[in-house]
Motif scaffolding. Structure first.
Motif, PDB file in Angstrom:
ATOM      1  N   LEU A  62      98.143 110.107  10.659  1.00 26.09           N
ATOM      2  CA  LEU A  62      98.090 110.465  12.073  1.00 26.09           C
ATOM      3  C   LEU A  62      96.986 111.470  12.361  1.00 26.09           C
ATOM      4  N   HIS A  63      96.802 112.424  11.469  1.00 27.66           N
ATOM      5  CA  HIS A  63      95.814 113.491  11.710  1.00 27.66           C
ATOM      6  C   HIS A  63      94.387 112.965  11.858  1.00 27.66           C
ATOM      7  N   SER A  64      94.136 111.775  11.311  1.00 23.28           N
ATOM      8  CA  SER A  64      92.776 111.226  11.351  1.00 23.28           C
ATOM      9  C   SER A  64      92.511 110.382  12.598  1.00 23.28           C
ATOM     10  N   GLN A  65      93.524 110.168  13.409  1.00 24.30           N
ATOM     11  CA  GLN A  65      93.357 109.362  14.614  1.00 24.30           C
ATOM     12  C   GLN A  65      92.806 110.215  15.762  1.00 24.30           C
ATOM     13  N   PRO A  66      92.069 109.599  16.680  1.00 21.60           N
ATOM     14  CA  PRO A  66      91.567 110.359  17.835  1.00 21.60           C
ATOM     15  C   PRO A  66      92.720 110.821  18.712  1.00 21.60           C
ATOM     16  N   MET A  67      92.716 112.078  19.075  1.00 18.78           N
ATOM     17  CA  MET A  67      93.767 112.659  19.905  1.00 18.78           C
ATOM     18  C   MET A  67      93.250 112.869  21.324  1.00 18.78           C
ATOM     19  N   GLY A 120      94.029 115.172  23.469  1.00 18.80           N
ATOM     20  CA  GLY A 120      94.125 116.529  23.969  1.00 18.80           C
ATOM     21  C   GLY A 120      94.272 117.523  22.838  1.00 18.80           C
ATOM     22  N   LYS A 121      94.610 118.772  23.213  1.00 18.50           N
ATOM     23  CA  LYS A 121      94.709 119.841  22.228  1.00 18.50           C
ATOM     24  C   LYS A 121      96.101 120.449  22.133  1.00 18.50           C
ATOM     25  N   LYS A 122      96.960 120.183  23.149  1.00 17.54           N
ATOM     26  CA  LYS A 122      98.303 120.746  23.129  1.00 17.54           C
ATOM     27  C   LYS A 122      99.277 119.680  23.578  1.00 17.54           C
ATOM     28  N   ALA A 123     100.221 119.353  22.708  1.00 17.13           N
ATOM     29  CA  ALA A 123     101.116 118.220  22.958  1.00 17.13           C
ATOM     30  C   ALA A 123     102.529 118.678  23.260  1.00 17.13           C
ATOM     31  N   LEU A 124     103.139 118.025  24.258  1.00 17.64           N
ATOM     32  CA  LEU A 124     104.586 118.087  24.423  1.00 17.64           C
ATOM     33  C   LEU A 124     105.156 117.052  23.466  1.00 17.64           C
ATOM     34  N   LEU A 125     105.876 117.512  22.445  1.00 18.57           N
ATOM     35  CA  LEU A 125     106.417 116.624  21.417  1.00 18.57           C
ATOM     36  C   LEU A 125     107.851 116.286  21.786  1.00 18.57           C
ATOM     37  N   GLU A 178     104.875 117.087  12.947  1.00 17.78           N
ATOM     38  CA  GLU A 178     104.335 118.411  13.293  1.00 17.78           C
ATOM     39  C   GLU A 178     103.240 118.819  12.318  1.00 17.78           C
ATOM     40  N   ALA A 179     103.414 118.515  11.043  1.00 17.20           N
ATOM     41  CA  ALA A 179     102.393 118.859  10.047  1.00 17.20           C
ATOM     42  C   ALA A 179     101.111 118.068  10.276  1.00 17.20           C
ATOM     43  N   GLN A 180     101.252 116.791  10.611  1.00 14.72           N
ATOM     44  CA  GLN A 180     100.083 115.963  10.889  1.00 14.72           C
ATOM     45  C   GLN A 180      99.326 116.461  12.119  1.00 14.72           C
ATOM     46  N   LEU A 181     100.058 116.831  13.138  1.00 11.82           N
ATOM     47  CA  LEU A 181      99.411 117.326  14.355  1.00 11.82           C
ATOM     48  C   LEU A 181      98.734 118.671  14.097  1.00 11.82           C
ATOM     49  N   LYS A 182      99.378 119.523  13.321  1.00  6.50           N
ATOM     50  CA  LYS A 182      98.765 120.798  12.973  1.00  6.50           C
ATOM     51  C   LYS A 182      97.475 120.584  12.189  1.00  6.50           C
ATOM     52  N   GLN A 183      97.504 119.605  11.268  1.00  9.42           N
ATOM     53  CA  GLN A 183      96.303 119.289  10.493  1.00  9.42           C
ATOM     54  C   GLN A 183      95.174 118.794  11.395  1.00  9.42           C
ATOM     55  N   ALA A 184      95.544 118.156  12.505  1.00  6.22           N
ATOM     56  CA  ALA A 184      94.549 117.671  13.461  1.00  6.22           C
ATOM     57  C   ALA A 184      94.121 118.745  14.455  1.00  6.22           C
TER      58      ALA A 184
END
Length: 393
Positions: free
Chosen positions: A17-22, A24-29, A47-53
């Motif tokens: 997941l961390h390698s995919q284009p996001m 935005g910068k702040k997500a409502l999970l 959460e770990a994947q998003l933090k890595q991104a």
């Protein structure tokens, strides 16, 4: 056909997941109000994947199995307070459905029902672009990760309405079949049959076309061929993967062909009885509903073709579809579901019929032969008493 979602499918893809284009910068999970997402580590991994991104997250963990408008509004307030610029929906169809509504009211003023175009909705246009959505399904049942639709209950008016616009398609769907391994047998069945009915309805719809026929038949064959194994042997990753694939196909087809009134009739039930799982409601209705179509000889050749891809390769009669369907239900342990078990009584069938037309009337327009109100009540009645008789036996 318009499906603008970037789709990543395969075992272990959550790890990428961390390698995919996001977007935005702040997500409502978003997650459900249940325990499984935490218990099985899906939340922590995401959460770990998003933090890595490099993504900050704010958690909202209150989405119901049939999401309520009040919950949508509460989540949108949280998104505004924390200035979230996109949504990550981690969970089943209800979580991803809710994300579409939350995305709209996080950027547009007022109440979500202001933007509903049927029933008591105020029919206002969505003027501001909704928040982008990243969908990570943990079930295989609705296809919501690759379509724009979300079904929400207005608990104040007992309306369950599907809503969707082009801007509520998820921008990214990460479909990792490993995340479905923890779904219990009954819900594996409910969700898998829901996905299959999405395709069956679109094959029987008068909006069916050459391309939708190819996809829907493949989806039905894939799900029918693997759902019993997924239900009865939940650790079979190949079966889980095939159900996820069938669900993906059933989701992609949403904008190419329309569903029909089976979903309208069921949504009316869950509008009043939100503890009834949507897939279970469809299973309760399905034999009576499709038998009504067969008795009217609506599209005999299509029912024959469905029977063939569902396990009766030499089928010649439309009634063999019912044989294939009920056999599959029995194999999956869902042949004895009963309205009465959820508190539904026959004196409500007229109310359900009115509700179905008011909130999901558009699907009736895709029926090959119009259903009268009397037809709808008869379908509910047949389903109610047939299943009651089976349970008593």
């Amino acid at each position: 056909m318009f499906v603008p979602t970037r789709i990543v499918f395969g075992r272990g893809e959550l790890t990428n997941l961390h390698s995919q284009p996001m977007p935005g910068k702040k997500a409502l999970l978003l997650i459900s109000n249940g325990k499984s997402t935490r218990q099985h580590g899906y939340l922590a991994r995401t959460e770990a994947q998003l933090k890595q991104a490099g993504i900050d997250t704010v958690l909202f963990d209150q989405i119901e199995a049939n999401p309520f408008k009040s919950t949508v509004m509460a989540a949108s307030i949280l998104a505004r307070q924390h200035q979230c610029d996109f949504i990550v929906a981690l969970g089943g169809g209800s979580v991803i459905d809710a994300s579409k509504a939350i995305a709209v009211v996080s950027t547009n003023p007022g109440d979500f029902w202001d933007y509903i175009a049927v029933g008591t909705g105020k029919k206002k246009p969505v003027e501001h672009k909704p928040l982008p959505i990243v969908a990570i399904p943990t079930t295989a049942g609705t296809g919501s990760e690759v379509d724009p639709w979300g079904a929400i209950i207005n608990e104040e008016t007992n309306e369950k309405v599907g809503f969707g616009i082009d801007d509520t398609y998820p921008v990214l769907a990460v479909i990792d079949p490993e995340l479905t391994m923890s779904v219990p047998p009954a819900f594996t069945a409910y969700q898998g049959f829901d996905a299959m009915f999405h395709s069956i309805e679109r094959y029987l719809s008068k909006t069916a076309n050459a391309l939708s026929d190819v996809v829907t038949l493949n989806a039905v064959e894939t799900i029918a061929g693997h759902i019993a194994q997924a239900v009865n042997h939940g650790n079979d990753l190949n079966a889980r993967e095939q159900i996820a694939l069938g669900n993906l196909m059933s989701g992609i087809i949403m904008k190419l062909s329309s569903g029909i009134s089976q979903h309208s009739l069921e949504n009316a039930m869950t509008a009043f009885y939100p503890d009834l799982p949507h897939g279970a409601g469809l299973l309760i209705l399905c034999e009576a509903y499709f038998t009504d179509m067969i008795d009217k000889h609506v599209c005999d050749e299509r029912f024959v073709q469905l029977a063939r891809v569902m396990g009766i390769p030499d089928a010649t009669e439309p009634t063999e579809f019912i044989t294939a369907l009920t056999h599959l239900m029995a194999e999956c342990g869902v042949a004895q579901l009963n309205m009465a078990d959820y508190g539904i009584s026959p004196d409500e069938f007229g109310k359900f019929t009115v509700n179905a037309r008011a909130t999901m009337g558009g699907l009736f327009l895709a029926d090959r032969v119009p259903l009268s109100d009397e037809d709808c009540v008869a379908i509910y009645t047949t389903a109610y008493y047939k299943m009651s008789t089976i349970n008593q036996a």
